[in-house]
Design an enzyme around this catalytic site. Structure first.
Site, PDB file in Angstrom:
ATOM      1  CG  PHE A 184      -1.777   1.188   1.302  1.00  0.00           C
ATOM      2  CD1 PHE A 184      -3.052   1.304   0.302  1.00  0.00           C
ATOM      3  CD2 PHE A 184      -1.765   2.281   1.929  1.00  0.00           C
ATOM      4  CE1 PHE A 184      -3.832   2.154   0.319  1.00  0.00           C
ATOM      5  CE2 PHE A 184      -2.439   3.361   1.841  1.00  0.00           C
ATOM      6  CZ  PHE A 184      -3.659   3.524   0.798  1.00  0.00           C
ATOM      7  CG  ASP A 195       5.463   3.720   1.833  1.00  0.00           C
ATOM      8  OD1 ASP A 195       5.363   4.276   2.660  1.00  0.00           O
ATOM      9  OD2 ASP A 195       4.425   3.537   1.011  1.00  0.00           O
ATOM     10  CE  LYS A 227      -1.077   5.714   7.626  1.00  0.00           C
ATOM     11  NZ  LYS A 227      -0.809   4.909   6.398  1.00  0.00           N
TER      12      LYS A 227
HETATM   13  C1  LIG Z   1      -0.969   5.320   5.120  1.00  0.00           C
HETATM   14  C2  LIG Z   1       0.234   5.170   3.956  1.00  0.00           C
HETATM   15  C3  LIG Z   1       0.349   5.445   3.004  1.00  0.00           C
HETATM   16  C4  LIG Z   1      -0.755   6.766   2.431  1.00  0.00           C
HETATM   17  O1  LIG Z   1      -0.533   7.920   3.137  1.00  0.00           O
HETATM   18  P1  LIG Z   1      -1.509   8.996   3.142  1.00  0.00           P
HETATM   19  O2  LIG Z   1      -1.196   9.952   4.112  1.00  0.00           O
HETATM   20  O3  LIG Z   1      -3.026   8.426   3.461  1.00  0.00           O
HETATM   21  O4  LIG Z   1      -1.560   9.571   1.821  1.00  0.00           O
HETATM   22  C5  LIG Z   1       1.455   5.392   2.164  1.00  0.00           C
HETATM   23  N1  LIG Z   1       2.025   4.409   2.379  1.00  0.00           N
HETATM   24  C6  LIG Z   1       2.053   3.358   3.470  1.00  0.00           C
HETATM   25  C7  LIG Z   1       2.729   2.345   3.747  1.00  0.00           C
HETATM   26  C8  LIG Z   1       0.951   3.651   4.247  1.00  0.00           C
HETATM   27  O5  LIG Z   1       0.450   2.997   5.478  1.00  0.00           O
END
Ligand SMILES: *Cc1c(COP(=O)(O)O)cnc(C)c1O
Length: 405
Positions: free
Chosen positions: A140, A225, A254
């Site tokens: 994700f 990420d 986050k």
């Molecule tokens: C939450 C998340 C995202 C997306 O972040 P947003 O601030 O909602 O755009 C991207 N990568 C990972 C691994 C995430 O957990």
């Protein structure tokens, strides 16, 4: 005169686009790891706003930073730089592998910048053929069209017409599947150093180092990420530090703002130089208010005692869940790292994670799911031990209710 509006769950269905299905409970204030709703019912927060509220609610360091900066200057745009952004960038650079920082407002935007940078880097260094992006199934990376395409879940990426091209997906923790795809046409491999949304899946050491080696062999960039894993979540400042693998580009969001929207992409000077003036940008990215709060969050989390506390709390939470499981036999596994924990439901409870979440909510505990069969806990990194104990007691009552029908 201001019109009085009764803000309740019914209003949501009238005025909001129906892409979310929020709980009936509407929290109105929070303190530490406790939250109160409109009826003054108190909840313990094991969700942390999806791994965002790393210092709980209304941590004094963050409130002070917000108030202080709020009375100085909020916004300038990137036509000018600002002190909080420069200070935060300096700290990120000083405490990670990175030499350069780009600020965004969310995880998806940070990843969007990372992917665009990787494409530029490959184009300018090697030519147009080198555009392939390898990502992982169940990964994700956010909800922009490029990032959902890179994320490995058709449910999020399909149904919007033609996707950005040359994106392929390998199996997480399966090095052979990466080997089968990677070539000198590969521009970057994008991975979470612990899959969050995809089910709380840790990489094996061989997989993490193997992917790094494959990237090196094929001149491909390794993008980590760390939007969910970063800023102390796994007990290290960034998860890569616990894997002994250094990425070429890292994204963080986050927990970076502790609840204030901000994201960042970190990289080396050599790679960063391909985002020349005008190639990418954001109106709000790096605005003084967000950066001031993030600086306070970063300073607070980047502390040996706080990070050690994450590992200690991990043990408390995991052993508490183990005890509940010994009594009720609902999980096959309690997994994850630091305070990114997944409880995997066994065959008798497949697909029922949301039921557990709802039952926990009825007992006064906020939790999350990661897919249909995993209950996820991402509490504050400084949650008081007494709140962990009380939260577990509430969770046990919820489990008992479901098990006893
Ligand atoms: C939450 C998340 C995202 C997306 O972040 P947003 O601030 O909602 O755009 C991207 N990568 C990972 C691994 C995430 O957990």
């Amino acid at each position: 005169m201001t019109e009085q509006i009764s803000a309740n769950r019914e209003l949501f269905d009238h005025v909001m686009v129906p892409n979310y299905s929020p709980s009936a409970v509407i929290p109105v204030r929070g303190q530490g790891s406790r939250v109160w709703d409109q009826n003054n019912n108190e909840l313990i927060d094991f969700a942390g706003g999806i791994a965002v509220s790393c210092l709980g609610h209304c941590h004094p360091n963050l409130v002070n930073a917000l108030k202080e900066q709020g009375e100085k200057i909020w916004h300038l745009s990137n036509v000018m730089t600002n002190e909080p952004a420069l200070r935060l960038a300096k700290k990120l650079v000083d405490h990670t592998f990175a030499e350069k920082v780009y600020f965004a407002n969310s995880g998806a935007e940070s990843n969007e910048a990372a992917l665009k940078l990787a494409r530029r880097w490959a184009l300018e260094n090697f030519g147009e053929h080198k555009s392939q992006i390898i990502a992982f199934k169940q990964g994700f990376h956010g909800r922009t069209f490029f990032t959902v395409t890179v994320g490995g879940q058709a449910a999020y990426s399909d149904g919007f017409g033609p996707k950005p091209g040359d994106v392929v997906h390998a199996e997480y923790n399966d090095l052979e599947s990466v080997k089968a795809l990677i070539s000198d046409n590969t521009c970057a491999v994008v991975m979470e150093p612990l899959q969050g949304e995809g089910g709380i899946v840790s990489p094996t050491d061989e997989f993490a180092t193997g992917v790094r080696e494959l990237c090196d062999q094929h001149n491909a960039l390794l993008i980590y990420d760390e939007v969910q894993t970063g800023v102390g979540r796994t007990g290290d400042l960034y998860a890569y530090m616990g894997l002994n693998v250094t990425p070429d580009i890292l994204t963080t969001a986050k927990a970076l703002g502790g609840g204030f929207p901000i994201g960042a992409m970190l990289t080396t000077t050599e790679i960063a130089k391909h985002l020349k003036i005008g190639t990418h940008g954001s109106t709000y990215g790096g605005n003084p208010l967000a950066c001031a709060v993030a600086e306070a969050a970063f300073d607070t989390v980047n502390d040996r005692a706080v990070l050690a506390g994450v590992k200690h709390r991990e043990q408390l939470l995991k052993s508490g869940l183990d005890k509940i499981n010994a009594k009720y036999q609902v999980f096959t596994q309690i997994r994850g790292k630091g305070l990114l924990i997944g409880a995997v439901l066994n065959d008798n409870y497949q697909g029922r994670a949301k039921e557990f979440l709802n039952a926990a909510m009825d007992e006064g505990l906020m939790s999350l799911v990661a897919g249909a069969s995993i209950i996820r806990f991402t509490p504050s990194l400084v949650i008081p031990e007494s709140d962990i104990a009380e939260g577990l007691a509430r969770f046990e009552r919820a489990v008992a209710k479901i098990v006893n029908g």
